[in-house]
Design a protein around this motif. Sequence first.
Motif, PDB file in Angstrom:
ATOM      1  N   LEU A  99      -3.937  -5.254   0.470  1.00  0.00           N
ATOM      2  CA  LEU A  99      -2.541  -4.825   0.404  1.00  0.00           C
ATOM      3  C   LEU A  99      -2.359  -3.372   0.822  1.00  0.00           C
ATOM      4  O   LEU A  99      -1.274  -2.969   1.231  1.00  0.00           O
ATOM      5  CB  LEU A  99      -1.988  -5.032  -1.011  1.00  0.00           C
ATOM      6  N   ALA A 100      -3.441  -2.578   0.739  1.00  0.00           N
ATOM      7  CA  ALA A 100      -3.342  -1.184   1.164  1.00  0.00           C
ATOM      8  C   ALA A 100      -3.088  -1.070   2.664  1.00  0.00           C
ATOM      9  O   ALA A 100      -2.617  -0.038   3.136  1.00  0.00           O
ATOM     10  CB  ALA A 100      -4.620  -0.435   0.793  1.00  0.00           C
ATOM     11  N   ASN A 101      -3.378  -2.143   3.408  1.00  0.00           N
ATOM     12  CA  ASN A 101      -3.160  -2.137   4.854  1.00  0.00           C
ATOM     13  C   ASN A 101      -1.806  -2.714   5.241  1.00  0.00           C
ATOM     14  O   ASN A 101      -1.500  -2.820   6.432  1.00  0.00           O
ATOM     15  CB  ASN A 101      -4.274  -2.932   5.558  1.00  0.00           C
ATOM     16  N   ALA A 102      -1.008  -3.120   4.252  1.00  0.00           N
ATOM     17  CA  ALA A 102       0.293  -3.738   4.523  1.00  0.00           C
ATOM     18  C   ALA A 102       1.406  -2.711   4.399  1.00  0.00           C
ATOM     19  O   ALA A 102       1.417  -1.885   3.483  1.00  0.00           O
ATOM     20  CB  ALA A 102       0.540  -4.896   3.560  1.00  0.00           C
ATOM     21  N   LEU A 103       2.355  -2.780   5.319  1.00  0.00           N
ATOM     22  CA  LEU A 103       3.458  -1.826   5.364  1.00  0.00           C
ATOM     23  C   LEU A 103       4.755  -2.564   5.639  1.00  0.00           C
ATOM     24  O   LEU A 103       4.809  -3.437   6.514  1.00  0.00           O
ATOM     25  CB  LEU A 103       3.191  -0.791   6.470  1.00  0.00           C
TER      26      LEU A 103
END
Length: 296
Positions: free
Chosen positions: A82-86
Motif C-alpha cells: 500500500l505504500a506504493n499506492a497513490l
Amino acid sequence: MPIDVAKLTSAPPVRTEVSWDDRDVRLYHLALGAGVPETDPEELRYVYERHPRGLKVLPLFGVTAANVGFQVFELPGVHVDLANALHGGQQVTVHRPLPPAAKASASTRVTDVYDKGKAAVIVQESTLVGEDGEPLLTQRNQIFVHGEGGFGGERGPADRLPAPDRAPDAVLDLPTLPQQALLYRLSGDWNPLHADPAVARAAGHDRPILHGLCTFGMVVKAVADRFLDGDTGAITGCRTRFAGAFHPGETLRISVWSDPAAGGYRLRATAPDRADAPVLEHALVTAGPSHGAPVD
C-alpha cells in the motif's frame, strides 16, 4: 504477478452498507473550512442544522460517506504494498442531490487496469444507492501503483483537461488551518500520512500533508459559493487529478474558467506559498441550468 488483471476486473462487486446524519455532514463541511465568518448566513447553511434555507450538502460528501477509499485492495487479484499506492484522480457523477441524513449502500468494483510503464493505474468505480434503490452518485477513482506497470496492458485514455490559454475568470485564495488535516481525518480517512510526522517524512514530505479530497472539496465549495449562489444541488459532476502535495496552513489558490461547452467551470489549484506549485490539475465542476449568477 502482484496484480492479476483478469481476476481483479472480473471479481464481483463489494457491497458496503453506509449511513450518515446531519452531524456527519456538518463535520465534513467544517473540515473543509466552512463556517467562516461564523455569523455569515451563507456559511451557516453548511454547518447549522436549523438554517432557514435548509442544510446544504456538497456532493463530494458522498465520497466520504461511502468510505470505500482503496477498497480495491480487498478484492482478489491484487497483492501490492500500500505504500506504493497513490490516489491519482477522482471523478464524481451526481445523479441527484444528497440528503442531510440517509441510509444507503455502496457497490464497488474495478473496471480497468492500465499499464503506464513504471506504474499500473487501477480504476475503481463505486455507486452509492439510496434506500429506494435509486443511485445517488457514482465515483471513479484512479489509483496509481508504482512499480507494477510493464505487464503489456493498454495505457488507457489520456483524459486530460488542461487550463485554457487565457486569463482565468476568477482567482480565489483560500486560507487553510494548520490542523485542517487532523479535522478532515474525523470524516473517516485515517491515513497516518496526514497526521504522523514520521510517516510523512518516510513518504518524502517534511510534514503531514492535507488529503487530496479535502483540497478538492474546498474547490467544489468555492465554485458553488462563487458561481452557483450556494446551490449545491445544481452540481452534476466534478473531476480532478491530484498533481502535488499541499500542506495544512498554506493558502490554496483556485483559478476558474467558465466553460459553457464543458457544462461548467474548469479549474486548477496551486500553492502560492510555494511559487504556485500545482496541487490540482485537469479539474472540472459541471452544473445544471438552475445555478444562479456569480456571488460578489
